[in-house]
Design an enzyme around this catalytic site. Structure first.
Site, short mmCIF file in Angstrom:
data_model
loop_
_atom_site.label_atom_id
_atom_site.label_comp_id
_atom_site.label_asym_id
_atom_site.label_seq_id
_atom_site.Cartn_x
_atom_site.Cartn_y
_atom_site.Cartn_z
CB ALA A 242 -0.94 -0.02 1.20
CG HIS A 243 -1.11 4.94 0.93
ND1 HIS A 243 -0.80 5.68 2.04
CD2 HIS A 243 -2.32 4.40 1.17
CE1 HIS A 243 -1.78 5.61 2.91
NE2 HIS A 243 -2.72 4.83 2.42
CG ASN A 244 2.94 7.36 2.02
OD1 ASN A 244 1.80 7.57 1.59
ND2 ASN A 244 3.91 8.26 1.91
#
Length: 330
Positions: A242-244
């Site tokens: 997922a993001h980051n």
């Protein structure tokens, strides 16, 4: 393609025990092997299958004590798995052939920079200001969007989409239908409480060198800054990052596992199949997460965790034994 057992032993620098006149035409597992195959016996528990195997030869560990038999041979090596990996390279079939280096149906923006020796298959799309290093291979139907940079000798298989502004290292392999740089999953309830507001994801994805990503896996772009995958990471099929998220060097993620947003992995972390990692958790270097586990809290360096919710593997195993005994006595 065939090799004598002596030729194979010369290439792998093992210790030849016995001999066979049969030409070896490929490797196979011990129960399926035929007379023209070489197999491998990685541990003592598999030695019992050698007598019934039709294989003419096998890799065995240095501590093996069984005899190969008449017109059969063993090659003793320090590490059977690594020896088999070398042999598989020897018999590896060639990759699909490009009749032309750049297929006429490929759409390449005039500002894109294409390195020396690149191969671009049919119906590929390469966007504005994309940079491909030398010897990059894009198989048919790959999309690389604007301002993305891809390093030397990276191979991207059909159906893969690399979104804008991503940075991909050298010698990477992305298998079929990989998604790099799609929007992260970010929503919040609207002010009136009657819907959801999408949070823009304006970051990118940075992937190091020698990274391999399996089919249908997804690496989402960051909300801001970058989602990062370190050098040498190996990611199985159907994995979600997922993001980051930030992954250190040489991490392994098995199939169906997933990282929620802003997870951090140290170097050499191993994530078992179908394991799930909660958002903002840190798993420190050398830790292992068992298959099917749910990690809710940070994991110390070198520790193995197991279960749902995950805890120290030894404690979890003791708990399972206690529950089994309790149920058995009911």
């Amino acid at each position: 393609m065939g090799y004598s057992i002596k030729e194979i032993n010369t290439l792998l620098k093992g210790e030849l025990i016995g001999n066979t006149t049969v030409q070896i035409e490929g490797p196979e597992e011990i129960k399926k092997a035929q007379n023209n195959h070489i197999t491998f016996i990685g541990s003592k528990k598999y030695e019992k299958f050698w007598g019934d195997s039709k294989a003419s030869a096998a890799f065995v560990s240095e501590n093996s004590t069984i005899d190969p038999g008449e017109n059969r041979a063993f090659i003793k090596v320090k590490n059977v798995d690594l020896a088999m990996a070398e042999l598989l390279e020897l018999f590896n079939p060639s990759q699909p052939i490009f009749d032309t280096e750049i297929h006429p149906s490929a759409v390449i923006h005039e500002t894109a920079k294409i390195g020396k020796g690149c191969k671009i298959g049919a119906n590929c799309y390469i966007g504005k200001d994309v940079e491909l290093g030398s010897e990059v291979i894009l198989y048919p139907n790959v999309c690389v969007f604007d301002e993305t940079v891809i390093g030397n000798n990276t191979v991207i298989w059909s159906g893969t989409v690399v979104r804008e502004r991503c940075v991909i290292g050298s010698h990477c392999i992305f298998h079929i239908n990989v998604s790099i740089g799609a929007d992260g999953f970010g929503y919040r309830p609207s002010a009136d409480g009657r819907g959801l507001v999408k949070i823009p994801q304006i970051g990118n994805v940075i992937i190091g060198n020698y990274v391999e990503i399996g089919a249908n896996s997804c690496v989402d772009r960051a909300k801001f800054s970058s989602t990062i995958i370190g050098d040498g990471c190996k990611i199985d099929n159907l994995v979600q990052i997922a993001h980051n998220c930030v992954m250190g060097r040489s991490c392994i993620m098995a199939g169906h596992s997933g990282l929620a947003g802003s997870v951090t992995l140290g170097d050499g972390v191993i994530i078992g199949g179908s394991a799930s990692i909660k958002d903002h958790v840190t798993i420190h270097s050398g830790a292992t997460v068992g298959a099917g586990s749910g990690v809710m809290n940070d994991v110390e360096a070198g520790k193995t965790v197991l279960g749902y919710p995950a805890q120290d593997a030894r404690d979890m195993l003791k708990e399972w034994v206690a529950v089994r005994r309790f149920l058995k006595n009911q």
